[in-house]
Design an enzyme around this catalytic site. Sequence first.
Site, PDB file in Angstrom:
ATOM      1  CB  SER A  95      -0.948   0.007   1.201  1.00 28.48           C
ATOM      2  OG  SER A  95      -0.217   0.002   2.413  1.00 28.48           O
ATOM      3  CG  HIS A 100       7.655  -0.989   3.455  1.00 27.51           C
ATOM      4  ND1 HIS A 100       7.149  -0.405   2.315  1.00 27.51           N
ATOM      5  CD2 HIS A 100       6.656  -1.740   3.972  1.00 27.51           C
ATOM      6  CE1 HIS A 100       5.897  -0.781   2.156  1.00 27.51           C
ATOM      7  NE2 HIS A 100       5.559  -1.604   3.140  1.00 27.51           N
ATOM      8  CG  HIS A 102       5.632  -5.031   7.014  1.00 26.81           C
ATOM      9  ND1 HIS A 102       4.609  -4.246   7.503  1.00 26.81           N
ATOM     10  CD2 HIS A 102       5.567  -4.918   5.659  1.00 26.81           C
ATOM     11  CE1 HIS A 102       3.955  -3.694   6.494  1.00 26.81           C
ATOM     12  NE2 HIS A 102       4.515  -4.088   5.371  1.00 26.81           N
TER      13      HIS A 102
HETATM   14  P1  5GP Z   1       2.448  -2.286   2.907  1.00 29.97           P
HETATM   15  O1  5GP Z   1       0.969  -2.561   2.927  1.00 29.97           O
HETATM   16  O2  5GP Z   1       2.782  -1.295   1.819  1.00 29.97           O
HETATM   17  O3  5GP Z   1       3.321  -3.490   2.903  1.00 29.97           O
HETATM   18  O4  5GP Z   1       2.755  -1.586   4.314  1.00 29.97           O
HETATM   19  C1  5GP Z   1       2.614  -0.224   4.551  1.00 29.97           C
HETATM   20  C2  5GP Z   1       2.617  -0.044   6.048  1.00 29.97           C
HETATM   21  O5  5GP Z   1       2.847   1.331   6.325  1.00 29.97           O
HETATM   22  C3  5GP Z   1       1.298  -0.400   6.737  1.00 29.97           C
HETATM   23  O6  5GP Z   1       1.532  -1.407   7.721  1.00 29.97           O
HETATM   24  C4  5GP Z   1       0.837   0.913   7.351  1.00 29.97           C
HETATM   25  O7  5GP Z   1       0.218   0.751   8.604  1.00 29.97           O
HETATM   26  C5  5GP Z   1       2.116   1.706   7.452  1.00 29.97           C
HETATM   27  N1  5GP Z   1       1.938   3.151   7.362  1.00 29.97           N
HETATM   28  C6  5GP Z   1       1.186   3.822   6.440  1.00 29.97           C
HETATM   29  N2  5GP Z   1       1.268   5.147   6.659  1.00 29.97           N
HETATM   30  C7  5GP Z   1       2.092   5.316   7.727  1.00 29.97           C
HETATM   31  C8  5GP Z   1       2.567   6.473   8.423  1.00 29.97           C
HETATM   32  O8  5GP Z   1       2.246   7.617   8.106  1.00 29.97           O
HETATM   33  N3  5GP Z   1       3.404   6.256   9.481  1.00 29.97           N
HETATM   34  C9  5GP Z   1       3.781   5.000   9.856  1.00 29.97           C
HETATM   35  N4  5GP Z   1       4.597   4.904  10.910  1.00 29.97           N
HETATM   36  N5  5GP Z   1       3.356   3.891   9.228  1.00 29.97           N
HETATM   37  C10 5GP Z   1       2.528   4.044   8.173  1.00 29.97           C
END
Ligand code: 5GP
Length: 114
Positions: A95, A100, A102
Amino acid sequence: MGDCIFCRIVAQEIAGRIAYEDADLVAFHDINPQAPVHILIVPRRHIESLNAVTQEDAHLLGRMLVVARDLAREHGLADDGYRLVLNTNRAAGQSVFHLHFHLLGGRFFHWPPG
Ligand code: 5GP
Ligand code: ZN
């Protein structure tokens, strides 16, 4: 990369709970944690996803893993275990389009993942 939220956290334009930083990498706590420990490890440089990395990024990627290991240790996760997740593109649920890992720990995880 103009309005990339992670670039803005890296630049300290918006607040992040920083867990680690160096010249190349920043790690900060996820805003919506999915486990007692949920830290995101990102390169300072904007890279959209794993699809966009090149051979020259191999060292950077390796360092992301070493930092993840160190953070896992620091947060007391090393013995019980922890999970590293790298979502790439839509079907995997990416998203935020700034590379990144996790780092998740402090509870049990299912396999296969949902
Ligand atoms: P993805 O879904 O791209 O693998 O993970 C994106 C992550 O970024 C999600 O777990 C979401 O909670 C985190 N995230 C999105 N916006 C922000 C933000 O403004 N600050 C922080 N610390 N995390 C964020
Ligand atoms: Zn970015």
